[in-house]
Design a protein around this motif. Sequence first.
Motif, PDB file in Angstrom:
ATOM      1  N   LYS A   1      29.084  -5.012   4.461  1.00 37.96           N
ATOM      2  CA  LYS A   1      29.129  -3.566   4.293  1.00 37.96           C
ATOM      3  C   LYS A   1      27.965  -3.050   3.459  1.00 37.96           C
ATOM      4  N   GLY A   2      27.049  -3.923   3.082  1.00 40.25           N
ATOM      5  CA  GLY A   2      25.918  -3.507   2.262  1.00 40.25           C
ATOM      6  C   GLY A   2      24.933  -2.673   3.053  1.00 40.25           C
ATOM      7  N   ASP A   3      24.042  -2.028   2.326  1.00 40.37           N
ATOM      8  CA  ASP A   3      23.016  -1.222   2.984  1.00 40.37           C
ATOM      9  C   ASP A   3      21.960  -2.136   3.580  1.00 40.37           C
ATOM     10  N   LEU A   4      21.551  -1.805   4.802  1.00 37.61           N
ATOM     11  CA  LEU A   4      20.514  -2.572   5.463  1.00 37.61           C
ATOM     12  C   LEU A   4      19.184  -1.875   5.300  1.00 37.61           C
TER      13      LEU A   4
ATOM     14  N   ASP B   1      13.196  -5.017  11.845  1.00 47.39           N
ATOM     15  CA  ASP B   1      13.092  -5.177  13.293  1.00 47.39           C
ATOM     16  C   ASP B   1      14.323  -5.957  13.764  1.00 47.39           C
ATOM     17  N   PRO B   2      15.206  -5.330  14.559  1.00 41.50           N
ATOM     18  CA  PRO B   2      16.444  -6.003  14.966  1.00 41.50           C
ATOM     19  C   PRO B   2      16.196  -7.304  15.728  1.00 41.50           C
ATOM     20  N   ALA B   3      15.152  -7.355  16.543  1.00 35.44           N
ATOM     21  CA  ALA B   3      14.885  -8.566  17.320  1.00 35.44           C
ATOM     22  C   ALA B   3      14.568  -9.740  16.397  1.00 35.44           C
TER      23      ALA B   3
ATOM     24  N   ASN C   1      25.538  -5.424  15.689  1.00 36.95           N
ATOM     25  CA  ASN C   1      26.345  -4.211  15.543  1.00 36.95           C
ATOM     26  C   ASN C   1      25.982  -3.452  14.281  1.00 36.95           C
ATOM     27  N   ARG C   2      25.786  -4.158  13.181  1.00 30.35           N
ATOM     28  CA  ARG C   2      25.406  -3.510  11.923  1.00 30.35           C
ATOM     29  C   ARG C   2      24.042  -2.844  12.024  1.00 30.35           C
ATOM     30  N   LEU C   3      23.103  -3.532  12.694  1.00 29.81           N
ATOM     31  CA  LEU C   3      21.755  -2.959  12.835  1.00 29.81           C
ATOM     32  C   LEU C   3      21.754  -1.721  13.718  1.00 29.81           C
ATOM     33  N   GLN C   4      22.722  -1.645  14.630  1.00 28.59           N
ATOM     34  CA  GLN C   4      22.831  -0.466  15.493  1.00 28.59           C
ATOM     35  C   GLN C   4      23.697   0.623  14.890  1.00 28.59           C
ATOM     36  N   GLY C   5      24.205   0.375  13.685  1.00 29.96           N
ATOM     37  CA  GLY C   5      25.002   1.384  12.983  1.00 29.96           C
ATOM     38  C   GLY C   5      26.469   1.414  13.345  1.00 29.96           C
ATOM     39  N   LYS C   6      26.934   0.422  14.097  1.00 32.11           N
ATOM     40  CA  LYS C   6      28.348   0.358  14.454  1.00 32.11           C
ATOM     41  C   LYS C   6      29.111  -0.342  13.339  1.00 32.11           C
ATOM     42  N   SER C   7      30.378   0.022  13.192  1.00 32.49           N
ATOM     43  CA  SER C   7      31.189  -0.655  12.182  1.00 32.49           C
ATOM     44  C   SER C   7      31.670  -1.991  12.755  1.00 32.49           C
TER      45      SER C   7
END
Length: 112
Positions: A7-10, A15-17, A105-111
């Motif tokens: 749940k920390g801030d990213l 770069d997600p890849a 999912n976290r990198l895309q902003g989904k919970s």
Amino acid sequence: MFDNLMKGDLNPNTDPAIAIILEIVGGLVGLFGLGWIYAGDRDTGLVFLLGGLLVLWGGGTVMGVGLFALSVVTLGIGSFLYLCYCFVPLIVIGFIAYSAMNLNNRLQGKSI
């Protein structure tokens, strides 16, 4: 204790890849959590990294030595328990998939 996990801030400049590749390739050699650390969630990454090192490397060593000793004591009958090692790669691949999907999912902003 682990309320902050995943749940920390990213880091928004991540770069997600590269994060996913680090997570998958690192996991294949037993270094879980590298993608999380790269993405900026160091708490989750360190828990995965230290947990993976402890369980995979430490547990594997203890299991190997124990099974060897059991094989010696039982005159080879205990060697059939080495078949348990067949499941270790499946468990590792499953955890890599779980971690990489959650990181994505976290990198895309989904919970999660």
